[in-house]
Design a protein around this motif. Structure first.
Motif, PDB file in Angstrom:
ATOM      1  N   GLN A  51       0.815  -1.214   0.000  1.00  0.00           N
ATOM      2  CA  GLN A  51       0.000   0.000   0.000  1.00  0.00           C
ATOM      3  C   GLN A  51       0.853   1.271   0.000  1.00  0.00           C
ATOM      4  O   GLN A  51       0.462   2.278  -0.547  1.00  0.00           O
ATOM      5  N   SER A  52       2.025   1.228   0.632  1.00  0.00           N
ATOM      6  CA  SER A  52       2.882   2.414   0.708  1.00  0.00           C
ATOM      7  C   SER A  52       3.462   2.735  -0.665  1.00  0.00           C
ATOM      8  O   SER A  52       3.904   1.860  -1.389  1.00  0.00           O
ATOM      9  N   LYS A  53       3.450   3.999  -1.023  1.00  0.00           N
ATOM     10  CA  LYS A  53       4.029   4.431  -2.302  1.00  0.00           C
ATOM     11  C   LYS A  53       5.369   5.123  -2.090  1.00  0.00           C
ATOM     12  O   LYS A  53       5.952   5.662  -3.011  1.00  0.00           O
ATOM     13  N   ASP A  54       5.878   5.098  -0.857  1.00  0.00           N
ATOM     14  CA  ASP A  54       7.095   5.807  -0.507  1.00  0.00           C
ATOM     15  C   ASP A  54       8.300   4.878  -0.591  1.00  0.00           C
ATOM     16  O   ASP A  54       8.854   4.461   0.424  1.00  0.00           O
ATOM     17  N   TYR A  55       8.686   4.510  -1.818  1.00  0.00           N
ATOM     18  CA  TYR A  55       9.819   3.612  -2.015  1.00  0.00           C
ATOM     19  C   TYR A  55      10.526   3.935  -3.330  1.00  0.00           C
ATOM     20  O   TYR A  55       9.988   4.637  -4.184  1.00  0.00           O
TER      21      TYR A  55
END
Length: 128
Positions: A51-55
């Protein structure tokens, strides 16, 4: 009498020569089905995205493989767990996790000996 004996023998041989032609999967895992004289099949599973888009993407197309062996549904050997495949896929990379993961299964059964090859592909990422 001979015809019915031959027919009965042919039916018994046909029943004994049939086997399960499938790979049991549940949420991306694989299970060795028991028995059967011959089967050859393939399956796949796609895992849910993170779910996280911070990569940041480290490497696309990373791959890991594992083999499982089952003998007459009495002895099962091999480790094709997601944790093992993930560690193999991320080996040598400075990455934290995988996205776009796909699991493919190839099964072959001959005379009660089940061989399953599991191939996992994905994209290695590093969280920010």
């Amino acid at each position: 009498m001979k015809k019915s004996l031959l027919l009965g023998g042919a039916l018994a041989a046909a029943a004994l020569m049939t086997g399960c032609a499938g790979v049991a999967t549940q949420n991306g895992s694989v299970a060795l089905p028991g028995g059967g004289f011959y089967s050859d099949s393939a399956a796949n599973a796609i895992l849910q995205p993170i779910q996280s888009k911070d990569y940041t993407i480290v490497k696309r197309g990373v791959k890991a493989e594992a083999n499982l062996l089952g003998i007459f549904a009495a002895i099962n050997m091999g480790d094709a767990s997601y944790a093992t495949l993930k560690a193999q896929a991320l080996s040598g990379l400075k990455a934290d996790d995988l996205i776009d993961v796909k699991m493919d299964y190839k099964q072959e059964t001959i005379l009660g000996i089940n061989k399953v090859k599991v191939t996992m592909t994905g994209t290695a990422i590093k969280f920010k």
